[in-house]
Design an enzyme around this catalytic site. Structure first.
Site, mmCIF file in Angstrom:
data_model
loop_
_atom_site.group_PDB
_atom_site.id
_atom_site.type_symbol
_atom_site.label_atom_id
_atom_site.label_comp_id
_atom_site.label_asym_id
_atom_site.label_seq_id
_atom_site.Cartn_x
_atom_site.Cartn_y
_atom_site.Cartn_z
ATOM 1 N N GLY A 11 8.283 37.316 4.945
ATOM 2 C CA GLY A 11 9.709 37.665 4.878
ATOM 3 C C GLY A 11 10.370 36.999 3.690
ATOM 4 C CG ASP A 103 4.224 29.553 10.473
ATOM 5 O OD1 ASP A 103 4.959 30.502 10.131
ATOM 6 O OD2 ASP A 103 3.939 29.322 11.659
ATOM 7 C CB THR A 126 10.581 31.426 6.185
ATOM 8 O OG1 THR A 126 11.075 32.083 7.364
ATOM 9 C CG2 THR A 126 10.280 29.981 6.557
ATOM 10 C CG ASP A 130 9.341 29.491 11.626
ATOM 11 O OD1 ASP A 130 9.493 29.518 10.384
ATOM 12 O OD2 ASP A 130 8.764 30.390 12.252
ATOM 13 N NE ARG A 172 8.001 35.696 12.331
ATOM 14 C CZ ARG A 172 7.534 36.893 11.988
ATOM 15 N NH1 ARG A 172 6.887 37.630 12.827
ATOM 16 N NH2 ARG A 172 7.699 37.337 10.765
HETATM 17 O O1 F6P Z 1 10.207 35.469 9.131
HETATM 18 C C1 F6P Z 1 11.369 36.038 8.675
HETATM 19 C C2 F6P Z 1 11.812 37.181 9.575
HETATM 20 O O2 F6P Z 1 12.996 37.719 9.037
HETATM 21 C C3 F6P Z 1 12.002 36.800 11.042
HETATM 22 O O3 F6P Z 1 13.225 36.169 11.285
HETATM 23 C C4 F6P Z 1 11.862 38.130 11.713
HETATM 24 O O4 F6P Z 1 11.388 37.979 13.031
HETATM 25 C C5 F6P Z 1 10.831 38.838 10.864
HETATM 26 O O5 F6P Z 1 10.829 38.188 9.601
HETATM 27 C C6 F6P Z 1 11.115 40.297 10.650
HETATM 28 O O6 F6P Z 1 10.050 40.851 9.987
HETATM 29 P P1 F6P Z 1 10.097 42.282 9.286
HETATM 30 O O7 F6P Z 1 10.860 42.120 8.011
HETATM 31 O O8 F6P Z 1 8.674 42.599 9.056
HETATM 32 O O9 F6P Z 1 10.803 43.199 10.221
#
Ligand code: F6P
Length: 326
Positions: A11, A103, A126, A130, A172
């Site tokens: 992300g 991570d 991120t 976390d 998340r």
């Molecule tokens: O890890 C960053 C994040 O934005 C989380 O907060 C979220 O759960 C996830 O990525 C969303 O992922 P995607 O962009 O693949 O929907």
């Protein structure tokens, strides 16, 4: 050390560009070439890369997203993925690889390390915060401010209509964004994993109690994204029915990932990136992540960044629960 590869993975987070800029500028000061791979680890497999000069990173510090693009990479998780990626890195004479991500990306680094002869270093990027080994990750501060900006606006309409709002934020499996945005927006309730599961009856009772004590007014609940399996809309519906007040759901979603990074993220990214290069040159950073804890820069083993030893602020968690429910 002549050539360092860099990539942004997972992300995207505001401040990744600030980190890229600082990596390029610091490396160039040491006559080291930076090669930027596009689309995360995918750029290694696709040989999609370019040399980044000081000119390329001019005036990117204020930009959200990442000039290198980001992605998750399925190919690296396949049985021969790490070996293939390592072969390409060796062919391209990449002496070290710096990965800006969370991570999950660092797990990719660990897999790659079994086949790659160069050094691997991580930078925590991120919005979720976390990652163990750093008090804050690059992007978290901006995501909280973005969520706050939205929640403050929701407060206006919630006050005007005397409504209850359920606002879902990202994060998340952790509640860092929910807790920070909830505290800073004076939310009446925060639902996050650190408080355990959602109890609709308790919540409805609290909405009624608040109305009895303070009159019918706005009531805002900030919810971390994984707290209710059926989603925020269904929870809002259940709350409307049980509490007898109108409850609307707002899912902030990916807007929390975008936007110009706030100063704290630009500064953290610059500091960690410069430090990563310096530590790499000193031979101390292999399989480590650059982080900052209690105001001190340091290195933390990449292998353990995902163990979730870092906890959300227990003082604030306790304050919210004891002080706001009265
Ligand atoms: O890890 C960053 C994040 O934005 C989380 O907060 C979220 O759960 C996830 O990525 C969303 O992922 P995607 O962009 O693949 O929907």
């Amino acid at each position: 050390m002549k050539r360092i590869g860099i990539l942004t993975s997972g992300g995207d987070a505001p401040g990744m560009n600030a980190a890229i800029r600082a990596l390029v500028l610091t490396a160039s000061q040491h006559q080291i070439e930076i090669v930027g791979f596009a689309h995360g680890f995918n750029g290694i497999f696709a040989r999609e890369y370019r040399v980044l000069t000081n000119q390329d990173v001019l005036h990117i510090i204020q930009l959200g997203g990442t000039i290198l693009k980001s992605a998750r990479c399925a190919q690296l998780q396949q049985a021969n993925g790490p070996e293939q990626a390592a072969t390409i890195l060796h062919e391209l004479a990449i002496d070290a690889l710096i990965v800006i991500g969370g991570d999950g990306s660092f797990r990719g680094c660990m897999a790659l390390s079994h086949c790659y002869n160069g050094q691997i270093v991580g930078l925590p990027g991120t919005i979720d915060n976390d990652v163990d080994g750093t008090d804050y990750t690059i992007g978290f501060a901006t995501a909280v401010d973005t969520a706050l900006d939205a929640i403050d606006k929701i407060r206006d309409t919630a006050d005007a209509f005397e409504r209850t709002f359920l606002v879902e934020v990202m994060g998340r499996h952790t509640g860092y964004i929910a807790l920070a945005a909830g505290i800073a927006s004076a939310a009446e309730q925060i639902l996050c994993p650190e408080y355990g599961t959602v109890d609709i009856t308790d919540l409805s009772n609290d909405i009624r109690r608040s109305q009895q004590n303070y009159g019918k007014g706005s009531y805002i609940i900030i919810m971390a994204e994984t707290m209710y399996a059926q989603g925020a809309t269904m929870l809002a519906q259940a709350l409307s029915e049980q509490s007898g007040t109108e409850c609307r759901a707002v899912v902030l979603g990916h807007l929390q990932r975008g936007g110009s990074p706030v100063g704290a993220d630009r500064i953290l990214a610059t500091k960690l990136a410069a430090y990563a290069i310096e530590q790499l040159l000193a031979g101390r950073a292999h399989l480590m992540m650059a982080g900052e804890q209690a105001g001190k820069l340091g290195l933390y083993p990449l292998a353990t960044t995902g163990e979730k030893h870092k906890k959300a602020d227990s003082y604030l968690l306790n304050w919210q629960q004891t002080t706001l429910q009265q």
